[in-house]
Design a protein around this motif. Sequence first.
Motif, PDB file in Angstrom:
ATOM      1  N   ASN A   1     -13.168  88.820 -27.517  1.00 41.01           N
ATOM      2  CA  ASN A   1     -13.498  88.712 -26.096  1.00 41.01           C
ATOM      3  C   ASN A   1     -13.236  87.283 -25.657  1.00 41.01           C
ATOM      4  O   ASN A   1     -13.699  86.336 -26.305  1.00 41.01           O
ATOM      5  CB  ASN A   1     -14.966  89.084 -25.856  1.00 41.01           C
ATOM      6  N   VAL A   2     -12.470  87.120 -24.585  1.00 40.59           N
ATOM      7  CA  VAL A   2     -12.148  85.781 -24.093  1.00 40.59           C
ATOM      8  C   VAL A   2     -12.448  85.675 -22.602  1.00 40.59           C
ATOM      9  O   VAL A   2     -12.310  86.639 -21.848  1.00 40.59           O
ATOM     10  CB  VAL A   2     -10.667  85.409 -24.349  1.00 40.59           C
ATOM     11  N   ILE A   3     -12.893  84.500 -22.201  1.00 37.86           N
ATOM     12  CA  ILE A   3     -12.963  84.123 -20.785  1.00 37.86           C
ATOM     13  C   ILE A   3     -12.103  82.862 -20.671  1.00 37.86           C
ATOM     14  O   ILE A   3     -12.585  81.753 -20.884  1.00 37.86           O
ATOM     15  CB  ILE A   3     -14.403  83.859 -20.321  1.00 37.86           C
ATOM     16  N   PRO A   4     -10.821  83.021 -20.395  1.00 26.77           N
ATOM     17  CA  PRO A   4      -9.934  81.861 -20.370  1.00 26.77           C
ATOM     18  C   PRO A   4      -9.858  81.246 -18.971  1.00 26.77           C
ATOM     19  O   PRO A   4      -9.575  81.916 -17.989  1.00 26.77           O
ATOM     20  CB  PRO A   4      -8.589  82.463 -20.772  1.00 26.77           C
ATOM     21  N   ASP A   5     -10.142  79.970 -18.882  1.00 29.78           N
ATOM     22  CA  ASP A   5      -9.937  79.219 -17.645  1.00 29.78           C
ATOM     23  C   ASP A   5     -10.777  79.748 -16.486  1.00 29.78           C
ATOM     24  O   ASP A   5     -10.268  80.034 -15.406  1.00 29.78           O
ATOM     25  CB  ASP A   5      -8.452  79.218 -17.267  1.00 29.78           C
ATOM     26  N   ARG A   6     -12.092  79.898 -16.716  1.00 33.52           N
ATOM     27  CA  ARG A   6     -12.982  80.184 -15.584  1.00 33.52           C
ATOM     28  C   ARG A   6     -13.038  78.945 -14.689  1.00 33.52           C
ATOM     29  O   ARG A   6     -13.199  77.826 -15.178  1.00 33.52           O
ATOM     30  CB  ARG A   6     -14.393  80.515 -16.077  1.00 33.52           C
ATOM     31  N   MET A   7     -12.900  79.154 -13.393  1.00 32.89           N
ATOM     32  CA  MET A   7     -12.858  78.047 -12.450  1.00 32.89           C
ATOM     33  C   MET A   7     -14.084  78.078 -11.541  1.00 32.89           C
ATOM     34  O   MET A   7     -14.431  79.138 -11.007  1.00 32.89           O
ATOM     35  CB  MET A   7     -11.607  78.135 -11.578  1.00 32.89           C
ATOM     36  N   GLN A   8     -14.722  76.926 -11.354  1.00 34.08           N
ATOM     37  CA  GLN A   8     -15.822  76.846 -10.391  1.00 34.08           C
ATOM     38  C   GLN A   8     -15.739  75.551  -9.602  1.00 34.08           C
ATOM     39  O   GLN A   8     -15.533  74.477 -10.163  1.00 34.08           O
ATOM     40  CB  GLN A   8     -17.184  76.943 -11.084  1.00 34.08           C
ATOM     41  N   ASN A   9     -15.901  75.676  -8.281  1.00 24.92           N
ATOM     42  CA  ASN A   9     -15.956  74.526  -7.380  1.00 24.92           C
ATOM     43  C   ASN A   9     -17.252  74.570  -6.588  1.00 24.92           C
ATOM     44  O   ASN A   9     -17.703  75.640  -6.202  1.00 24.92           O
ATOM     45  CB  ASN A   9     -14.798  74.536  -6.370  1.00 24.92           C
ATOM     46  N   THR A  10     -17.824  73.412  -6.332  1.00 25.51           N
ATOM     47  CA  THR A  10     -18.961  73.289  -5.432  1.00 25.51           C
ATOM     48  C   THR A  10     -18.630  72.205  -4.411  1.00 25.51           C
ATOM     49  O   THR A  10     -18.380  71.042  -4.785  1.00 25.51           O
ATOM     50  CB  THR A  10     -20.246  72.916  -6.185  1.00 25.51           C
ATOM     51  N   ILE A  11     -18.607  72.593  -3.146  1.00 28.07           N
ATOM     52  CA  ILE A  11     -18.235  71.682  -2.054  1.00 28.07           C
ATOM     53  C   ILE A  11     -19.429  71.600  -1.093  1.00 28.07           C
ATOM     54  O   ILE A  11     -19.990  72.637  -0.715  1.00 28.07           O
ATOM     55  CB  ILE A  11     -16.988  72.186  -1.303  1.00 28.07           C
ATOM     56  N   ILE A  12     -19.806  70.381  -0.700  1.00 32.50           N
ATOM     57  CA  ILE A  12     -20.992  70.198   0.136  1.00 32.50           C
ATOM     58  C   ILE A  12     -20.649  69.321   1.347  1.00 32.50           C
ATOM     59  O   ILE A  12     -19.666  68.580   1.342  1.00 32.50           O
ATOM     60  CB  ILE A  12     -22.132  69.544  -0.661  1.00 32.50           C
ATOM     61  N   PRO A  13     -21.498  69.394   2.403  1.00 28.15           N
ATOM     62  CA  PRO A  13     -21.303  68.480   3.543  1.00 28.15           C
ATOM     63  C   PRO A  13     -21.549  67.036   3.109  1.00 28.15           C
ATOM     64  O   PRO A  13     -22.460  66.764   2.315  1.00 28.15           O
ATOM     65  CB  PRO A  13     -22.344  68.941   4.562  1.00 28.15           C
TER      66      PRO A  13
END
Length: 923
Positions: free
Chosen positions: A450-462
């Motif tokens: 089982n692989v999770i390759p290159d999960r991407m997460q961004n958090t952008i705030i004011p």
Amino acid sequence: MKLRFLLLSFLFAATMFAQNGTVTGVILDKEFNNEPLPFANIVIKGTKQGASTDENGKYSITLKPGSYTLVIGYLGYETKEIPFTLKANEKKVINYTLEASGVQLADVEIIQVVSKEKESALLQEQQKAVEIKQSIGAEEISKKGIGDVAAAVAKTSGISKQEGSSDIYVRGLGDRYNSTTMNGLPLPSNNPSTKNISLDIFSTDILEYIGIDKTYNYKNYGDFAGANVDIVSKTYKGSGMIEVGSGMNANSNAISQNKFYLQDGPNFHGFSNEPIPNNPLSGYNFTTSWNKQAATPIGSSFYLRGGDSYSVGSGGKLSFFVNASFDNNYSYKEGARRGSVNAQGVAVKDLFRTASEYSTSSNGMANINYKLNNNHNFKINSVYINSSSQKHEEFTGIIDVFGAAQNGGGFIRRSTFDRTSLLINQLLGEHKFGERVNFDWGVSYNMMTNVIPDRMQNTIIPFTWDDPNSRLVASDINQSDNHRYYQEMTDDEVAGNFTLSYKFGKNDDNSYKGKIIAGYSGRYKEINFDATQLNLSVNRALYNTQPTVDLNNLDGYFNQANLDANFFSIRTFRGDITNANALVPQNYNGQQIISAGFGAIEYQFTPKLFVIAGFRSEYIIQDIFYNTSLKTGKNLSDTMEYLPSLTAKYEVNEKQNIKFAVSKTYTLPQFKERAPFLFEEVGQSYFGNPYLYNSTDYNFDLKWEMFPKNGEVLSFTGFGKLIQNPINQVTVASATNDISWVNSGDQAIGLGIEGEWRKNIFSRENISTGEKTNLGFGLNVSYLFTDQDLNTQKVIEENPGFSVAFTNKDSRLTGASDLLINSDISFNKEFKNDRSLTATLAGGYFSDRIYALGVTSKGDLVDSEVITLDFILKYKINKNIGFGLSAKNLTDPTIERRQDIQNVVVDSYKKGRNFSISMKYSF
């Protein structure tokens, strides 16, 4: 005069009737060790007269004296013609053993054709069995338009599937209490979060039926309290066959979007595996884009299958079956997503979520069955499955009510691709040595990745936290707010079952009263989990000069130029490039060894009373070694379990049984639950607890069942569970309110009743034309009461460093719905010239159930009730061409999770309605 004439008429009629004779006998199945063959077709050649064998293979036909030819047929078996002469008042006995053959029933007028995949055949097996069991076969699965094993299992009484996950709940008991096998051999999990493999990755194309044991059987592993689900792979009999099919599907939510977006990287077929870049800490070396990619949300399916069988030598038979299929589908969800809600009812995160999802399933199976003779049979079974899910989620709103974007304007994007590859290899054998001794065995080697390759997460705030209209910048609150994540889990397992039985106590009719069984089961599992998270840590010192981020062009910020400008750095939890161990992955690995011996005595005390007394002992080793951001160390465990069981059946009459079962079992913590690794989701995180230990389970069942006619059943089952030291998912009192697992109290109980009713409302057959009409109805209802004590002091004493304060002193079991209902009504019409029409309307309901227990005055997290409705239509134009149409989730209910006491919805969405069309062609 009239009276005399009437008396003479009656006398003449009685005389004529008395001159009739009867042909009777028993038909046996050579392919299944000469077991009785139910539903075989017996016709008198050249006439309309005939019969079908009953569940014991018996038939009887009354005829006038004369010479006839008896024709015995069964779909996929030889057709046998036996000439005979019948005298007045004679009872002619003709027994025969049928053998599978490529010869079809071309010249026989079929009265009834039922294969062993059909509902009626499985009900007959259920009636004969001493154990309390249920099965759902290929016929019922096809009729209800079910595409995967998880959905099929959820159609049986007392079982439901949790929305948004692969978890199956049996009588309120979730994943940890259940087990999964294929052909009796264990299957590995494809997810570090679960004990069992996701049943929805198995296409129903590859199975003959699914057996569900809700009472413990000494042949099963003792880590059991809910049910064992056994997937029985298809074995082909009959002449050569090739079938090809294709279809299209659409989700109403997905196709309503102006543009449907997914992440960059994963491909259409679901075989992607994006590797970690070379030297990821020394430069911006990612090849995939942060920006989302448009897709056309129309799903498709394709399959090709075939089989054949051959006679080999004297009495031998070789058959094979192959299947290859590919399915994909799109879905879209949107709704509220809130993080932890405090005791005052305030959600730390208050977001609106949209989620675009794409999933694939590729299945390949090949099996060979070699029957050496009536005494020896071998089977090779290989299955390869590749399943993937791609989820692109976007969240907008308040990221932290006490800090960032406290008035809204925050943005989180998370794209996750999850892929599982599973290879199952099995070799099985059945052997008879004389009429008393049987030896059955099976070995398997399974490899899962089982692989999770290159999960991407961004958090952008004011830029200005309390101003949602301020310009947007990358979040610097936590170094993991923006990251790429790589995970790989492998699970390799070797297993074997070996069973020897000896019959004793021979009766006058050559049957046996008793049987002694002895055997051994063993499984050796190696598991390894690696995870590397590359955090794009925003430089807080340069916050005032951080560039503005365009949500539609995230690559405009996350690039080599801004890395060189020191606006962000790339690091792991161990540090940046200056640390030589920075790229050493977080890891836990271990082994699980279960070695079991078992034995049983089956005995028929009277013609009506059957008893099975069984015993099983298991030596269990579960060793875990871990090196994670939370802790480094090891956790070694070994236990011995002694597991008695008793099962009995009393045949009230030919159509009614009373069955009873009682047993002791255990529940083993899973690797993820014991390994201190932090699994992070948006709004919720989980970590393991190395102090968990086994639960002990006591199980009780009492069932009454009646089989009014072939294909019909009415049954009621009362059941009880006592679980000592139950394991529960709880919220740990902390700044982030993470979820973990603890032995939450001294005991839990579950009491319930299940009812099942299958009825043929209307059935008619025209023997002269071959046309049949049937209207059938099915209903199963389960009511469950559960209660467990919650002991805060026990948890604190047994789990150093854990701060858990239960809101309530007692609670229902997590995952337990008080009420479960499944129902369907199906119409089937068979016309001349191989045309047929099947229409099915199926619905389901489950009531509220607890997802996680509440602590520190906060309420439990509760999943709200759901009602579903599906419609399936299938039309066969001729023996070669068929079409299908389905409309599922027609009610489109709101899927909602709320926190009670505070009465705040923490998660809410609609799945949308799913529509599909299909076509198949058989050669």
